[in-house]
Scaffold this motif. Structure first.
Motif, PDB file in Angstrom:
ATOM      1  N   LEU A 109       0.852  -1.190   0.000  1.00 30.58           N
ATOM      2  CA  LEU A 109       0.000   0.000   0.000  1.00 30.58           C
ATOM      3  C   LEU A 109       0.886   1.238   0.000  1.00 30.58           C
ATOM      4  N   PHE A 110       0.379   2.293  -0.623  1.00 29.85           N
ATOM      5  CA  PHE A 110       1.171   3.504  -0.751  1.00 29.85           C
ATOM      6  C   PHE A 110       0.260   4.718  -0.808  1.00 29.85           C
ATOM      7  N   VAL A 111       0.751   5.831  -0.306  1.00 31.00           N
ATOM      8  CA  VAL A 111       0.067   7.113  -0.462  1.00 31.00           C
ATOM      9  C   VAL A 111       0.585   7.716  -1.764  1.00 31.00           C
ATOM     10  N   GLY A 112      -0.300   7.911  -2.732  1.00 31.03           N
ATOM     11  CA  GLY A 112       0.137   8.443  -4.024  1.00 31.03           C
ATOM     12  C   GLY A 112       0.843   7.377  -4.846  1.00 31.03           C
ATOM     13  N   GLU A 113       1.672   7.827  -5.768  1.00 28.41           N
ATOM     14  CA  GLU A 113       2.412   6.913  -6.628  1.00 28.41           C
ATOM     15  C   GLU A 113       3.548   6.262  -5.851  1.00 28.41           C
ATOM     16  N   PRO A 114       3.761   4.961  -6.063  1.00 30.28           N
ATOM     17  CA  PRO A 114       4.820   4.268  -5.313  1.00 30.28           C
ATOM     18  C   PRO A 114       6.215   4.681  -5.754  1.00 30.28           C
ATOM     19  N   VAL A 115       7.096   4.777  -4.775  1.00 33.07           N
ATOM     20  CA  VAL A 115       8.513   5.003  -5.007  1.00 33.07           C
ATOM     21  C   VAL A 115       9.220   3.877  -4.272  1.00 33.07           C
ATOM     22  N   TRP A 116       9.861   2.989  -5.010  1.00 31.28           N
ATOM     23  CA  TRP A 116      10.423   1.780  -4.416  1.00 31.28           C
ATOM     24  C   TRP A 116      11.906   1.909  -4.080  1.00 31.28           C
ATOM     25  N   THR A 117      12.442   3.097  -4.146  1.00 32.20           N
ATOM     26  CA  THR A 117      13.873   3.252  -3.916  1.00 32.20           C
ATOM     27  C   THR A 117      14.226   2.892  -2.476  1.00 32.20           C
ATOM     28  N   ALA A 118      15.179   1.969  -2.356  1.00 29.66           N
ATOM     29  CA  ALA A 118      15.713   1.577  -1.049  1.00 29.66           C
ATOM     30  C   ALA A 118      17.116   2.151  -0.939  1.00 29.66           C
ATOM     31  N   TYR A 119      17.410   2.742   0.198  1.00 34.61           N
ATOM     32  CA  TYR A 119      18.730   3.311   0.451  1.00 34.61           C
ATOM     33  C   TYR A 119      19.414   2.438   1.497  1.00 34.61           C
ATOM     34  N   ASN A 120      20.437   1.710   1.051  1.00 39.69           N
ATOM     35  CA  ASN A 120      21.137   0.809   1.951  1.00 39.69           C
ATOM     36  C   ASN A 120      21.918   1.590   2.995  1.00 39.69           C
ATOM     37  N   ARG A 121      22.052   0.966   4.159  1.00 39.79           N
ATOM     38  CA  ARG A 121      22.785   1.572   5.258  1.00 39.79           C
ATOM     39  C   ARG A 121      24.251   1.654   4.900  1.00 39.79           C
ATOM     40  N   PRO A 122      24.920   2.769   5.158  1.00 41.25           N
ATOM     41  CA  PRO A 122      24.457   3.949   5.896  1.00 41.25           C
ATOM     42  C   PRO A 122      23.713   4.938   4.988  1.00 41.25           C
ATOM     43  N   ALA A 123      22.651   5.493   5.527  1.00 42.17           N
ATOM     44  CA  ALA A 123      21.851   6.489   4.830  1.00 42.17           C
ATOM     45  C   ALA A 123      21.345   7.512   5.848  1.00 42.17           C
ATOM     46  N   ASP A 124      22.226   7.890   6.760  1.00 43.45           N
ATOM     47  CA  ASP A 124      21.827   8.732   7.890  1.00 43.45           C
ATOM     48  C   ASP A 124      21.610  10.199   7.560  1.00 43.45           C
ATOM     49  N   ASP A 125      22.016  10.629   6.369  1.00 41.86           N
ATOM     50  CA  ASP A 125      21.912  12.050   6.030  1.00 41.86           C
ATOM     51  C   ASP A 125      20.583  12.436   5.398  1.00 41.86           C
ATOM     52  N   PHE A 126      19.731  11.466   5.110  1.00 40.91           N
ATOM     53  CA  PHE A 126      18.433  11.780   4.515  1.00 40.91           C
ATOM     54  C   PHE A 126      17.524  12.431   5.551  1.00 40.91           C
ATOM     55  N   PRO A 127      16.746  13.441   5.134  1.00 44.37           N
ATOM     56  CA  PRO A 127      15.804  14.076   6.066  1.00 44.37           C
ATOM     57  C   PRO A 127      14.844  13.081   6.721  1.00 44.37           C
ATOM     58  N   ALA A 128      14.411  12.064   5.995  1.00 44.71           N
ATOM     59  CA  ALA A 128      13.497  11.067   6.583  1.00 44.71           C
ATOM     60  C   ALA A 128      14.159  10.340   7.745  1.00 44.71           C
ATOM     61  N   ARG A 129      15.445  10.033   7.622  1.00 44.09           N
ATOM     62  CA  ARG A 129      16.165   9.359   8.706  1.00 44.09           C
ATOM     63  C   ARG A 129      16.315  10.289   9.893  1.00 44.09           C
ATOM     64  N   LYS A 130      16.661  11.543   9.632  1.00 44.22           N
ATOM     65  CA  LYS A 130      16.825  12.518  10.715  1.00 44.22           C
ATOM     66  C   LYS A 130      15.502  12.731  11.452  1.00 44.22           C
ATOM     67  N   GLN A 131      14.408  12.784  10.699  1.00 44.37           N
ATOM     68  CA  GLN A 131      13.082  12.958  11.305  1.00 44.37           C
ATOM     69  C   GLN A 131      12.726  11.747  12.162  1.00 44.37           C
ATOM     70  N   TYR A 132      13.028  10.558  11.663  1.00 45.88           N
ATOM     71  CA  TYR A 132      12.746   9.343  12.418  1.00 45.88           C
ATOM     72  C   TYR A 132      13.558   9.325  13.714  1.00 45.88           C
ATOM     73  N   MET A 133      14.834   9.675  13.650  1.00 50.94           N
ATOM     74  CA  MET A 133      15.683   9.689  14.831  1.00 50.94           C
ATOM     75  C   MET A 133      15.196  10.736  15.833  1.00 50.94           C
ATOM     76  N   LYS A 134      14.719  11.860  15.331  1.00 49.31           N
ATOM     77  CA  LYS A 134      14.162  12.909  16.206  1.00 49.31           C
ATOM     78  C   LYS A 134      12.925  12.378  16.939  1.00 49.31           C
ATOM     79  N   LEU A 135      12.090  11.664  16.217  1.00 49.57           N
ATOM     80  CA  LEU A 135      10.907  11.058  16.825  1.00 49.57           C
ATOM     81  C   LEU A 135      11.286  10.076  17.918  1.00 49.57           C
ATOM     82  N   LEU A 136      12.298   9.247  17.681  1.00 44.66           N
ATOM     83  CA  LEU A 136      12.756   8.309  18.696  1.00 44.66           C
ATOM     84  C   LEU A 136      13.266   9.042  19.942  1.00 44.66           C
ATOM     85  N   ALA A 137      14.006  10.117  19.726  1.00 45.97           N
ATOM     86  CA  ALA A 137      14.552  10.885  20.850  1.00 45.97           C
ATOM     87  C   ALA A 137      13.429  11.523  21.663  1.00 45.97           C
TER      88      ALA A 137
END
Length: 140
Positions: A109-137
């Motif tokens: 399931l997807f909101v809008g058109e699917p984007v299947w791009t996977a970013y292998n670790r390390p990928a810590d500089d992406f805004p989505a990763r930073k936002q997720y880490m902020k949420l955890l904190a």
């Protein structure tokens, strides 16, 4: 638990899709006889990666495991079987593998058109990763 046998008419699934704006969906069958480039795909799914959007999976048949990282960067294994749905938030490191049955049929399931791009670790500089880490904190 959703009604995987009647997913096409399940009012509960319809309600979830409408509430979360899951406007796009498809079905993937992961089995050596059903998925082109099966061996390559299995390896790709098992590489630790993240996505820039949420990943939503609804298991229609079969079973497998999602592995995710906890706050201490340790693996947590989530067993998924028929009727289960999971949402992995954007920015979470994860991977997927089949269990000993070597078969799963899942709705993606997807909101809008699917984007299947996977970013292998390390990928810590992406805004989505930073936002997720902020949420955890914030939850800590």
């Amino acid at each position: 638990q959703l009604d995987a046998d009647n997913y096409e008419t399940d009012p509960c699934l319809k309600e979830i899709r409408e509430a979360e704006n899951y406007s796009w969906m498809d079905i993937i069958t992961i089995h050596k006889d059903k998925l082109p480039n099966y061996e390559e795909k299995i390896k790709t799914f098992y590489e630790e990666h993240l996505h820039l959007d949420d990943e939503i999976r609804y298991i229609l048949d079969g079973s497998g495991y999602f592995d995710v990282r906890d706050r201490d960067d340790k693996w947590i294994r989530i067993s998924m079987e028929k009727g289960d749905m999971i949402t992995l938030p954007a920015g979470i490191y994860h991977r997927f593998t089949l269990d000993e049955n070597n078969y799963v049929k899942a709705m993606r399931l997807f909101v809008g058109e699917p984007v299947w791009t996977a970013y292998n670790r390390p990928a810590d500089d992406f805004p989505a990763r930073k936002q997720y880490m902020k949420l955890l904190a914030e939850e800590a």
